[in-house]
Design a protein around this motif. Structure first.
Motif, PDB file in Angstrom:
ATOM      1  N   SER A   1     -18.682  -9.153   9.415  1.00 51.57           N
ATOM      2  CA  SER A   1     -19.191  -8.072  10.257  1.00 51.57           C
ATOM      3  C   SER A   1     -20.671  -8.262  10.539  1.00 51.57           C
ATOM      4  N   LEU A   2     -21.405  -8.668   9.504  1.00 54.69           N
ATOM      5  CA  LEU A   2     -22.835  -8.923   9.684  1.00 54.69           C
ATOM      6  C   LEU A   2     -23.055 -10.080  10.649  1.00 54.69           C
ATOM      7  N   TYR A   3     -22.282 -11.151  10.496  1.00 52.72           N
ATOM      8  CA  TYR A   3     -22.415 -12.304  11.390  1.00 52.72           C
ATOM      9  C   TYR A   3     -22.019 -11.937  12.809  1.00 52.72           C
ATOM     10  N   HIS A   4     -20.945 -11.160  12.960  1.00 55.40           N
ATOM     11  CA  HIS A   4     -20.470 -10.763  14.289  1.00 55.40           C
ATOM     12  C   HIS A   4     -21.516  -9.934  15.015  1.00 55.40           C
ATOM     13  N   GLY A   5     -22.179  -9.034  14.281  1.00 55.58           N
ATOM     14  CA  GLY A   5     -23.216  -8.226  14.906  1.00 55.58           C
ATOM     15  C   GLY A   5     -24.449  -9.022  15.249  1.00 55.58           C
ATOM     16  N   ALA A   6     -24.796  -9.997  14.380  1.00 50.43           N
ATOM     17  CA  ALA A   6     -26.009 -10.789  14.616  1.00 50.43           C
ATOM     18  C   ALA A   6     -25.815 -11.819  15.719  1.00 50.43           C
ATOM     19  N   SER A   7     -24.584 -12.285  15.919  1.00 52.16           N
ATOM     20  CA  SER A   7     -24.342 -13.344  16.898  1.00 52.16           C
ATOM     21  C   SER A   7     -24.044 -12.816  18.285  1.00 52.16           C
ATOM     22  N   SER A   8     -23.950 -11.462  18.437  1.00 49.85           N
ATOM     23  CA  SER A   8     -23.685 -10.871  19.745  1.00 49.85           C
ATOM     24  C   SER A   8     -24.915 -10.121  20.222  1.00 49.85           C
TER      25      SER A   8
ATOM     26  N   LEU B   1     -17.038   0.298  28.357  1.00 51.91           N
ATOM     27  CA  LEU B   1     -16.182  -0.880  28.283  1.00 51.91           C
ATOM     28  C   LEU B   1     -16.758  -2.041  29.091  1.00 51.91           C
ATOM     29  N   ALA B   2     -17.549  -1.726  30.130  1.00 54.91           N
ATOM     30  CA  ALA B   2     -18.198  -2.797  30.891  1.00 54.91           C
ATOM     31  C   ALA B   2     -19.230  -3.520  30.040  1.00 54.91           C
ATOM     32  N   VAL B   3     -19.865  -2.789  29.111  1.00 53.70           N
ATOM     33  CA  VAL B   3     -20.865  -3.395  28.230  1.00 53.70           C
ATOM     34  C   VAL B   3     -20.194  -4.023  27.011  1.00 53.70           C
ATOM     35  N   ASN B   4     -19.247  -3.313  26.441  1.00 58.78           N
ATOM     36  CA  ASN B   4     -18.518  -3.794  25.261  1.00 58.78           C
ATOM     37  C   ASN B   4     -17.039  -3.939  25.618  1.00 58.78           C
ATOM     38  N   PRO B   5     -16.579  -5.119  26.006  1.00 60.33           N
ATOM     39  CA  PRO B   5     -15.164  -5.302  26.362  1.00 60.33           C
ATOM     40  C   PRO B   5     -14.245  -4.922  25.203  1.00 60.33           C
ATOM     41  N   LEU B   6     -13.009  -4.571  25.568  1.00 64.86           N
ATOM     42  CA  LEU B   6     -12.066  -4.088  24.561  1.00 64.86           C
ATOM     43  C   LEU B   6     -11.819  -5.122  23.475  1.00 64.86           C
ATOM     44  N   GLN B   7     -11.745  -6.407  23.829  1.00 60.65           N
ATOM     45  CA  GLN B   7     -11.478  -7.419  22.809  1.00 60.65           C
ATOM     46  C   GLN B   7     -12.615  -7.505  21.793  1.00 60.65           C
ATOM     47  N   ARG B   8     -13.853  -7.274  22.241  1.00 62.32           N
ATOM     48  CA  ARG B   8     -14.983  -7.278  21.311  1.00 62.32           C
ATOM     49  C   ARG B   8     -14.933  -6.065  20.400  1.00 62.32           C
ATOM     50  N   ILE B   9     -14.563  -4.925  20.957  1.00 62.13           N
ATOM     51  CA  ILE B   9     -14.452  -3.709  20.148  1.00 62.13           C
ATOM     52  C   ILE B   9     -13.346  -3.862  19.106  1.00 62.13           C
ATOM     53  N   LEU B  10     -12.193  -4.410  19.506  1.00 62.55           N
ATOM     54  CA  LEU B  10     -11.087  -4.593  18.563  1.00 62.55           C
ATOM     55  C   LEU B  10     -11.450  -5.606  17.478  1.00 62.55           C
ATOM     56  N   ALA B  11     -12.189  -6.658  17.850  1.00 64.32           N
ATOM     57  CA  ALA B  11     -12.612  -7.642  16.848  1.00 64.32           C
ATOM     58  C   ALA B  11     -13.556  -6.998  15.837  1.00 64.32           C
ATOM     59  N   ALA B  12     -14.515  -6.207  16.326  1.00 63.67           N
ATOM     60  CA  ALA B  12     -15.444  -5.527  15.419  1.00 63.67           C
ATOM     61  C   ALA B  12     -14.706  -4.516  14.546  1.00 63.67           C
ATOM     62  N   TRP B  13     -13.719  -3.830  15.115  1.00 65.69           N
ATOM     63  CA  TRP B  13     -12.936  -2.860  14.358  1.00 65.69           C
ATOM     64  C   TRP B  13     -12.122  -3.550  13.264  1.00 65.69           C
ATOM     65  N   PHE B  14     -11.523  -4.704  13.589  1.00 72.02           N
ATOM     66  CA  PHE B  14     -10.760  -5.435  12.582  1.00 72.02           C
ATOM     67  C   PHE B  14     -11.663  -5.871  11.433  1.00 72.02           C
ATOM     68  N   LEU B  15     -12.852  -6.376  11.743  1.00 75.19           N
ATOM     69  CA  LEU B  15     -13.777  -6.782  10.687  1.00 75.19           C
ATOM     70  C   LEU B  15     -14.237  -5.582   9.867  1.00 75.19           C
ATOM     71  N   MET B  16     -14.383  -4.442  10.518  1.00 76.95           N
ATOM     72  CA  MET B  16     -14.740  -3.215   9.802  1.00 76.95           C
ATOM     73  C   MET B  16     -13.630  -2.823   8.825  1.00 76.95           C
ATOM     74  N   LEU B  17     -12.381  -2.926   9.267  1.00 69.49           N
ATOM     75  CA  LEU B  17     -11.252  -2.663   8.367  1.00 69.49           C
ATOM     76  C   LEU B  17     -11.229  -3.665   7.217  1.00 69.49           C
ATOM     77  N   LEU B  18     -11.489  -4.927   7.532  1.00 71.18           N
ATOM     78  CA  LEU B  18     -11.477  -5.972   6.499  1.00 71.18           C
ATOM     79  C   LEU B  18     -12.544  -5.719   5.445  1.00 71.18           C
ATOM     80  N   ALA B  19     -13.668  -5.129   5.856  1.00 71.11           N
ATOM     81  CA  ALA B  19     -14.757  -4.861   4.918  1.00 71.11           C
ATOM     82  C   ALA B  19     -14.540  -3.600   4.101  1.00 71.11           C
ATOM     83  N   MET B  20     -13.786  -2.623   4.627  1.00 73.65           N
ATOM     84  CA  MET B  20     -13.720  -1.303   3.990  1.00 73.65           C
ATOM     85  C   MET B  20     -12.390  -1.002   3.320  1.00 73.65           C
TER      86      MET B  20
END
Length: 258
Positions: free
Chosen positions: A29-36, A62-81
């Motif tokens: 999650s930290l890497y995903h946030g830092a690399s975007s 959604l124009a700024v944050n596409p759905l696939q990016r949001i779902l990827a961040a959400w999955f990593l959030m689930l993986l962390a919590m």
């Protein structure tokens, strides 16, 4: 239970694997946030009137944050919590399955559990966006306050109680796979019902996203480990009750006598 015994319990299976998985999720999650370009859950909508324009707000976000990016961040959030919250149901699935099927059974359970939370993710994201656009900087304190009230409510306690219930797991064939998958879906549903308020906190936290993830994950873990109780308003919430019980319940036995 004494603090030392509580801490030692986290060294027994499956805790080390689950905690390591959560650590991996946090690092990713930290890497995903830092690399975007910025946090996937940040609100980047400006100059839009909220009244009557919620579809436009979501479309602009959604124009700024596409759905696939949001779902990827959400999955990593689930993986962390979420991995530490699965210790008890995973042990139930593991012990209820034949040795040759244990890994398969655990995977089916995790698949069902993850599917339930992935479906809930876009809904919580949309609510968090609208809340931030509506109230601005007050979104985080308001969400924190609501999460505390939710933790004290009888509905939260009822959902927590249901998440403690185990489910019969078959031994053979498709019936066993179906039971594990269904248990994952149902457990995920009750986990959503009990945890959605605290999962919303990191979504409205902006630059504080990762610290709020850690805090909310710890609170949900303490709530999940707290003993079952009747559904009622409990202003001393499960969080404070479990902490007090863990660290102060046997203070008299730990004091030197004489």
């Amino acid at each position: 239970m004494r603090p030392g015994r509580v801490l030692r319990s986290f060294t027994y299976a499956p805790w080390p694997v689950l905690l390591a998985t959560a650590g991996l999720g946090l690092a990713l999650s930290l890497y995903h946030g830092a690399s975007s370009d910025g946090p996937a859950f940040c609100v980047a909508v400006n100059g839009i009137s909220v009244v009557g324009s919620w579809p436009a707000v979501l479309q602009a976000e959604l124009a700024v944050n596409p759905l696939q990016r949001i779902l990827a961040a959400w999955f990593l959030m689930l993986l962390a919590m979420m991995p530490p919250l699965l210790a008890m149901p995973l042990m139930h699935v593991w012990r209820s399955s034949l040795p040759a099927r244990q890994v398969r059974a655990a995977a089916a359970f995790v698949l069902g559990y993850t599917a339930a939370w992935m479906l809930a993710g876009p809904v919580l994201w949309a609510i968090s966006v609208l809340l931030q656009v509506t109230v601005g900087d007050a979104a985080l304190p308001l969400t924190l306050l609501f999460a505390l009230l939710w933790s004290a409510s009888p509905w939260h306690r009822a959902a927590l109680n249901r998440s403690h219930r185990a489910r019969r797991i078959g031994l053979f064939g498709w019936a066993a796979d179906r039971d594990c998958l269904g248990f994952g879906l149902s457990h995920g549903g009750w986990c959503i019902a009990s945890c959605w308020a605290w999962m919303s906190v990191p979504l409205v936290s902006g630059a504080w996203h990762l610290p709020m993830m850690l805090m909310a994950g710890l609170i949900m873990l303490v709530e999940r480990l707290a003993p079952m109780a009747p559904p009622r308003w409990l202003w001393q919430t499960a969080v404070s009750s479990a902490l007090l019980h863990t660290f102060f319940n046997q203070r008299d036995t730990e004091r030197p006598h004489g």
